[in-house]
Design a protein around this motif. Structure first.
Motif, short mmCIF file in Angstrom:
data_model
loop_
_atom_site.label_atom_id
_atom_site.label_comp_id
_atom_site.label_asym_id
_atom_site.label_seq_id
_atom_site.Cartn_x
_atom_site.Cartn_y
_atom_site.Cartn_z
N MET A 88 90.03 -40.79 34.45
CA MET A 88 90.23 -39.38 34.67
C MET A 88 91.71 -39.14 34.95
N SER A 89 92.21 -38.10 34.39
CA SER A 89 93.64 -37.87 34.46
C SER A 89 94.07 -36.94 35.59
N THR A 90 93.17 -36.15 36.15
CA THR A 90 93.58 -35.22 37.19
C THR A 90 92.61 -35.27 38.36
N VAL A 91 93.03 -34.70 39.48
CA VAL A 91 92.16 -34.58 40.64
C VAL A 91 90.90 -33.80 40.25
N GLU A 92 91.07 -32.74 39.46
CA GLU A 92 89.93 -31.93 39.05
C GLU A 92 88.94 -32.74 38.21
N ASP A 93 89.43 -33.53 37.27
CA ASP A 93 88.55 -34.35 36.44
C ASP A 93 87.79 -35.36 37.31
N ARG A 94 88.49 -35.98 38.24
CA ARG A 94 87.85 -36.96 39.14
C ARG A 94 86.77 -36.27 39.99
N ASN A 95 87.09 -35.12 40.54
CA ASN A 95 86.14 -34.42 41.39
C ASN A 95 84.91 -33.93 40.61
N LYS A 96 85.12 -33.47 39.39
CA LYS A 96 83.98 -33.05 38.56
C LYS A 96 83.07 -34.25 38.29
N ALA A 97 83.64 -35.39 37.99
CA ALA A 97 82.84 -36.59 37.72
C ALA A 97 82.06 -37.01 38.96
N ILE A 98 82.68 -36.94 40.13
CA ILE A 98 82.01 -37.29 41.39
C ILE A 98 80.81 -36.37 41.61
N VAL A 99 80.99 -35.07 41.43
CA VAL A 99 79.91 -34.12 41.68
C VAL A 99 78.78 -34.32 40.67
N ARG A 100 79.11 -34.52 39.41
CA ARG A 100 78.07 -34.77 38.40
C ARG A 100 77.23 -35.99 38.78
N GLU A 101 77.91 -37.08 39.15
CA GLU A 101 77.20 -38.30 39.51
C GLU A 101 76.39 -38.11 40.80
N ALA A 102 76.95 -37.38 41.75
CA ALA A 102 76.25 -37.13 43.01
C ALA A 102 74.96 -36.35 42.77
N PHE A 103 75.03 -35.28 41.98
CA PHE A 103 73.84 -34.48 41.70
C PHE A 103 72.79 -35.29 40.96
N ASP A 104 73.19 -36.08 39.98
CA ASP A 104 72.25 -36.90 39.23
C ASP A 104 71.59 -37.93 40.15
N THR A 105 72.39 -38.55 41.01
CA THR A 105 71.88 -39.59 41.92
C THR A 105 70.85 -39.02 42.89
N LEU A 106 71.13 -37.85 43.46
CA LEU A 106 70.21 -37.28 44.45
C LEU A 106 69.04 -36.55 43.81
N PHE A 107 69.32 -35.60 42.94
CA PHE A 107 68.26 -34.72 42.44
C PHE A 107 67.41 -35.35 41.33
N ASN A 108 68.00 -36.14 40.46
CA ASN A 108 67.25 -36.71 39.34
C ASN A 108 66.76 -38.12 39.61
N LYS A 109 67.59 -38.95 40.18
CA LYS A 109 67.20 -40.34 40.44
C LYS A 109 66.53 -40.51 41.79
N ARG A 110 66.80 -39.58 42.70
CA ARG A 110 66.25 -39.63 44.06
C ARG A 110 66.59 -40.95 44.75
N ASP A 111 67.81 -41.39 44.56
CA ASP A 111 68.29 -42.62 45.19
C ASP A 111 69.09 -42.21 46.43
N TYR A 112 68.38 -42.08 47.55
CA TYR A 112 68.99 -41.56 48.77
C TYR A 112 70.06 -42.49 49.33
N ALA A 113 69.83 -43.79 49.25
CA ALA A 113 70.82 -44.74 49.76
C ALA A 113 72.12 -44.61 48.97
N ALA A 114 72.02 -44.55 47.64
CA ALA A 114 73.22 -44.40 46.82
C ALA A 114 73.85 -43.02 47.03
#
Length: 134
Positions: A1-27
């Motif tokens: 990722m080239s910018t702070v914004e790109d990094r933050n968008k990737a973090i949020v996408r992965e966070a939402f997928d991990t919690l809401f779709n995968k339901r991996d609470y520890a991760a």
């Protein structure tokens, strides 16, 4: 990722997928700050309030992400929550503030997705189809 914004968008996408779709609470804990501040009227305070809400929803809960925008440490996600046991999916705009690469604060605007018959514009609220056409 080239910018702070790109990094933050990737973090949020992965966070939402991990919690809401995968339901991996520890991760998911690594994405949400222990001091997470919750401004939503629909969710109890803190990270545990959010996790407890997700735990209480049916296993079919899904989050689809249509748009992610960022400005520095602020990220906005436009998405659809379905499979939550309510009559209609929710269309949500989630606003998140990141701090040191973790989700630190959250606000949202949520409304039920309109059917074709309910849509005065004649257009779907999310994507190209109405919920009854999925």
């Amino acid at each position: 990722m080239s910018t702070v914004e790109d990094r933050n968008k990737a973090i949020v996408r992965e966070a939402f997928d991990t919690l809401f779709n995968k339901r991996d609470y520890a991760a998911a804990e690594r994405f949400w700050s222990p001091g997470y501040i919750q401004h939503s009227a629909h969710i109890a305070p803190g990270r545990e309030g959010l996790f407890d809400l997700v735990r209480s929803l049916p296993a079919q809960l899904r989050h689809e992400c249509e748009l992610v925008m960022a400005d520095g440490d602020m990220v906005m996600v436009r998405g659809r929550f379905s499979g939550h046991g309510r009559p209609a999916p929710w269309i949500a705009a989630d606003f998140l503030r990141l701090e040191d690469g973790v989700l630190a604060e959250h606000w949202d605007v949520i409304e039920e997705e309109a059917t074709r018959g309910q849509s005065l514009s004649g257009l779907p609220m999310y994507g190209d189809d109405f919920p009854e056409e999925h």
